[in-house]
Design a protein around this motif. Structure first.
Motif, PDB file in Angstrom:
ATOM      1  N   UNK A 313       6.526  -9.485   1.514  1.00 14.22           N
ATOM      2  CA  UNK A 313       5.967  -9.730   2.841  1.00 14.22           C
ATOM      3  C   UNK A 313       4.482  -9.372   2.847  1.00 14.22           C
ATOM      4  N   UNK A 314       3.675 -10.299   3.348  1.00 14.89           N
ATOM      5  CA  UNK A 314       2.235 -10.099   3.471  1.00 14.89           C
ATOM      6  C   UNK A 314       1.861 -10.078   4.953  1.00 14.89           C
ATOM      7  N   UNK A 315       0.991  -9.152   5.331  1.00 14.73           N
ATOM      8  CA  UNK A 315       0.555  -9.067   6.715  1.00 14.73           C
ATOM      9  C   UNK A 315      -0.944  -8.959   6.849  1.00 14.73           C
ATOM     10  N   UNK A 316      -1.519  -9.707   7.788  1.00 16.66           N
ATOM     11  CA  UNK A 316      -2.947  -9.651   8.099  1.00 16.66           C
ATOM     12  C   UNK A 316      -3.052  -9.374   9.599  1.00 16.66           C
ATOM     13  N   UNK A 317      -3.701  -8.265   9.972  1.00 12.82           N
ATOM     14  CA  UNK A 317      -3.681  -7.810  11.350  1.00 12.82           C
ATOM     15  C   UNK A 317      -5.099  -7.604  11.868  1.00 12.82           C
ATOM     16  N   UNK A 345       2.679  -5.795   1.560  1.00 16.27           N
ATOM     17  CA  UNK A 345       1.229  -5.581   1.464  1.00 16.27           C
ATOM     18  C   UNK A 345       0.562  -6.026   2.760  1.00 16.27           C
ATOM     19  N   UNK A 346      -0.364  -5.200   3.245  1.00 15.30           N
ATOM     20  CA  UNK A 346      -0.983  -5.465   4.541  1.00 15.30           C
ATOM     21  C   UNK A 346      -2.489  -5.258   4.478  1.00 15.30           C
ATOM     22  N   UNK A 372      10.259  -0.471  -4.927  1.00 19.03           N
ATOM     23  CA  UNK A 372       9.676  -0.830  -3.634  1.00 19.03           C
ATOM     24  C   UNK A 372       8.242  -0.325  -3.604  1.00 19.03           C
ATOM     25  N   UNK A 373       7.456  -0.997  -2.804  1.00 22.85           N
ATOM     26  CA  UNK A 373       6.063  -0.583  -2.671  1.00 22.85           C
ATOM     27  C   UNK A 373       5.458  -1.149  -1.412  1.00 22.85           C
ATOM     28  N   UNK A 374       4.464  -0.467  -0.885  1.00 23.92           N
ATOM     29  CA  UNK A 374       3.744  -0.969   0.276  1.00 23.92           C
ATOM     30  C   UNK A 374       2.283  -0.540   0.168  1.00 23.92           C
ATOM     31  N   UNK A 375       1.414  -1.407   0.643  1.00 23.69           N
ATOM     32  CA  UNK A 375      -0.014  -1.096   0.666  1.00 23.69           C
ATOM     33  C   UNK A 375      -0.584  -1.460   2.023  1.00 23.69           C
ATOM     34  N   UNK A 376      -1.548  -0.685   2.463  1.00 28.71           N
ATOM     35  CA  UNK A 376      -2.291  -0.963   3.694  1.00 28.71           C
ATOM     36  C   UNK A 376      -3.763  -0.750   3.380  1.00 28.71           C
ATOM     37  N   UNK A 401     -10.202 -15.389   0.615  1.00 28.04           N
ATOM     38  CA  UNK A 401      -9.521 -14.169   0.196  1.00 28.04           C
ATOM     39  C   UNK A 401      -8.146 -14.051   0.853  1.00 28.04           C
ATOM     40  N   UNK A 402      -8.070 -14.474   2.123  1.00 29.47           N
ATOM     41  CA  UNK A 402      -6.783 -14.435   2.808  1.00 29.47           C
ATOM     42  C   UNK A 402      -5.788 -15.402   2.183  1.00 29.47           C
ATOM     43  N   UNK A 403      -6.268 -16.603   1.840  1.00 26.67           N
ATOM     44  CA  UNK A 403      -5.392 -17.573   1.173  1.00 26.67           C
ATOM     45  C   UNK A 403      -4.870 -16.999  -0.141  1.00 26.67           C
ATOM     46  N   UNK A 404      -5.755 -16.380  -0.892  1.00 26.69           N
ATOM     47  CA  UNK A 404      -5.338 -15.789  -2.163  1.00 26.69           C
ATOM     48  C   UNK A 404      -4.311 -14.683  -1.932  1.00 26.69           C
ATOM     49  N   UNK A 405      -4.511 -13.915  -0.877  1.00 28.85           N
ATOM     50  CA  UNK A 405      -3.607 -12.820  -0.555  1.00 28.85           C
ATOM     51  C   UNK A 405      -2.192 -13.334  -0.272  1.00 28.85           C
ATOM     52  N   UNK A 406      -2.095 -14.465   0.443  1.00 30.41           N
ATOM     53  CA  UNK A 406      -0.790 -14.987   0.853  1.00 30.41           C
ATOM     54  C   UNK A 406      -0.232 -16.033  -0.110  1.00 30.41           C
TER      55      UNK A 406
END
Length: 438
Positions: A313-317, A345-346, A372-376, A401-406
């Motif tokens: 799961x990828x999140x952009x906030x 990853x967020x 499991x892992x998570x990043x913010x 960069x956002x496209x690459x992230x997702x």
């Protein structure tokens, strides 16, 4: 009268319009008792710690639309995946629209829950599958069960596959000041069968809409299910999406959730592996702004050996948005040789945005591979500077960069036209000009 009391009193009116002698109604009656006892979930419950439904409960929702509303295709064409031919099951304010739909009984059943409930030819299947994997304890699921009457019914027999994808679309016209919808979907994919499904809930005005949806998916031996949820609603729309999936030997189920809009979205996604050599894939992209809130609550229960699950799961906030990810993996003692992967990853692109992430592992077997892992974090300033130094404006560099992230989530979308559509939605969310509005 608060919303809970209104729903309990409305159940009496609901009973006047259904067959009380149908065995399904016994299930409904038990479910409304469960909801009466539990009520709406609150932040006192660990599973709802970061998501409050208090504001929703203060709204005077219409439980049933006062009139049957119609829409013209040209008004809503942009919400369909119209670039390819698909079967379509379309509901307007909770009522089936035959004019906008294209169903079939040609080797497979793509039709309505109301038909499955009422016709003797479906009785055995309903008895075998309806409400068999959905939670009997989760209060909003039991509320939906109590009012279950209409939604999508999809049955894919052994060794069959529909000749085209299936779209399930729910439209809210806004002709009610505030409307509550409770669609119920039942999807059965028999041995060695395959299906692709795209689901979307869409309000058409700024009026309040609260959708409490439940979907049950059964994937038999060697079945393949691709399920795509597109959540890009208006600012006054709230959605609680409860999806329950039961898998048998060697089945593959992929669920992609794209959360881009709506005031409040809660995705409860539950996988139950009831066989060996099963693969469960859960992927999602969330891009939020303003005061939007999205909560992904996932469960994968490994009950048999030699199975896999993959969550990404990828999140952009941005702005004052809030994200929640609570991913739980359970590995039973018997489930040796399990391979379970979970990653969240967020990126926060605003100092006022918030993300709460909580990965959970409950492992009772010793011969497993579980991670499991998570990043913010924030955007990589060095990467952004590099792109700008090559003549790319900051806005476009940020989007790249956002496209690459997702990208790794989008890569697994198996309908090319849908992948293109999601890319355009992401571009719009990031402020990049595209050819049409979504």
């Amino acid at each position: 009268m608060d919303l809970k009391d209104k729903l309990l009193s409305s159940f009496i009116a609901f009973e006047n319009n259904v067959d009380l002698d149908n065995p399904v109604h016994e299930v409904r009656s038990e479910a409304i008792k469960n909801f009466e006892e539990k009520g709406f979930p609150s932040k006192k419950e660990e599973a709802w710690k970061y998501t409050s439904l208090n504001n929703i409960q203060k709204v005077d929702f219409s439980v049933f639309p006062k009139q049957e509303n119609t829409l013209e295709y040209k008004e809503i064409k942009k919400y369909f995946l119209h670039e390819i031919d698909t079967y379509k099951i379309v509901f307007v304010d909770g009522v089936y629209s035959s004019y906008l739909s294209e169903t079939t009984h040609d080797g497979v059943d793509v039709c309505l829950m109301s038909a499955a409930f009422s016709k003797p030819m479906y009785k055995q299947i309903i008895e075998l599958y309806f409400n068999k994997v959905a939670s009997k304890d989760e209060s909003l699921t039991t509320l939906n069960t109590a009012f279950s009457k209409e939604g999508a019914y999809i049955y894919i027999p052994k060794n069959k596959a529909p000749r085209k994808p299936i779209q399930i679309l729910h439209f809210a016209t806004g002709n009610e000041a505030a409307l509550m919808l409770q669609p119920r979907n039942l999807i059965i994919v028999e041995e060695n069968a395959e299906v692709q499904i795209i689901e979307r809930h869409q309000s058409l005005t700024g009026n309040e809409v609260f959708t409490n949806s439940v979907t049950e998916i059964f994937a038999s031996k060697d079945a393949i299910v691709d399920y795509y949820k597109v959540q890009n609603d208006r600012d006054n729309a709230s959605l609680v999406d409860n999806t329950y999936i039961s898998q048998k030997n060697s089945s593959v189920v992929r669920v992609h959730t794209f959360s881009f809009g709506g005031k409040l979205t809660r995705n409860n996604l539950n996988f139950y592996q009831n066989g060996e050599r099963i693969d469960s894939i859960l992927k999602g992209v969330t891009i939020l702004g303003e005061k939007q809130h999205v909560d992904h609550h996932t469960l994968v229960h490994h009950a048999q050996p030699n199975c896999e699950s993959h969550q990404d799961y990828k999140g952009i906030f941005g702005e004052k948005s809030t994200g929640v990810f609570n991913g739980k993996i359970i590995v039973d003692e018997i489930a040796q040789k399990t391979n379970a992967f979970q990653q969240n990853n967020n990126i926060l692109i605003s100092d006022k945005a918030t993300i709460n992430t909580k990965p959970q592992l409950e492992i009772f077997a010793d011969d497993v591979k579980c991670s499991h892992g998570c990043t913010i974090g924030q955007l990589d300033e060095d990467a952004l500077f590099y792109l700008q130094s090559r003549g790319i404006p900051k806005k476009e560099a940020t989007a790249l960069l956002m496209y690459a992230f997702a990208n790794n989530v989008l890569e697994s979308v198996r309908i090319p036209e849908l992948k293109t559509r999601i890319n355009k939605i992401i571009a719009n969310k990031l402020g990049v000009r595209v050819g049409f509005e979504l």
